[in-house]
Design an enzyme around this catalytic site. Structure first.
Site, PDB file in Angstrom:
ATOM      1  N   ASP A 117       0.858  -1.184   0.000  1.00 42.04           N
ATOM      2  CA  ASP A 117       0.000   0.000   0.000  1.00 42.04           C
ATOM      3  C   ASP A 117       0.893   1.233   0.000  1.00 42.04           C
ATOM      4  OD1 ASP A 117      -2.371  -1.465   0.102  1.00 42.04           O
ATOM      5  OD2 ASP A 117      -2.471  -1.431   2.275  1.00 42.04           O
ATOM      6  N   ASP A 136      -7.030  -1.758  -4.177  1.00 38.70           N
ATOM      7  CA  ASP A 136      -8.048  -1.456  -3.170  1.00 38.70           C
ATOM      8  C   ASP A 136      -9.157  -0.597  -3.763  1.00 38.70           C
ATOM      9  OD1 ASP A 136      -6.502  -2.829  -1.299  1.00 38.70           O
ATOM     10  OD2 ASP A 136      -5.547  -0.995  -0.554  1.00 38.70           O
TER      11      ASP A 136
END
Length: 157
Positions: A117, A136
């Site tokens: 991330d 995501d």
């Protein structure tokens, strides 16, 4: 079905290229943070071993491989669902977004041991402590699209 598969492939490639570009090419894994347009967009490295926002992290390889298996099972189920039903184009694209994102994060878990991330966005005095990635975004958009653009539509007479 082809629209779903193509959308999944494009989503997967964009997700993996974005992660490679930021994590490897810009060396975010070492640098830790790059201010792009602070505070609106910051590349902030976070290795997510759990679910959303790092929930259930810290349970080791069993959970890691469980998330990989879950992503593969859900992706296969969604593809089967698309094949059985007559989705609109938006429904097919939504399914592809979800599948491509799920498989993108699954590959991260296989390669890195965690999901890479790196996107962090804050605004208006709110400091967001969490990072996320392209996968995501597409998982969320795909799931939302499946809710909006699929389902029974019966003619009422």
């Amino acid at each position: 079905m082809r629209i779903t598969a193509l959308t999944a492939l494009i989503t997967f490639v964009i997700d993996q290229l974005s992660k490679w570009a930021v994590v490897q090419f810009l060396d975010l894994k070492t640098v830790g943070q790059i201010d792009v347009l602070p505070p609106y967009l910051v590349f902030h490295m976070a290795w997510n071993q759990g679910a959303n926002f790092g929930l259930l992290s810290g349970h080791g390889d069993l959970l890691r491989w469980g998330w990989v298996a879950l992503a593969v099972v859900i992706s296969a189920w969604v593809m089967r669902w698309v094949r059985r039903e007559q989705f609109s184009i938006l429904g097919q694209i939504s399914a592809g977004l979800l599948v491509g994102g799920a498989l993108g994060n699954a590959i991260d878990r296989i390669i890195y041991g965690a999901v890479a991330d790196f996107l962090n966005m804050s605004c208006c005095g709110f400091q967001n402590p969490y990072s996320f990635n392209v996968a995501d975004i597409t998982i969320f958009a795909g799931a939302f699209g499946l809710i909006l653009f699929t389902g029974e539509t019966k003619n009422r007479t």
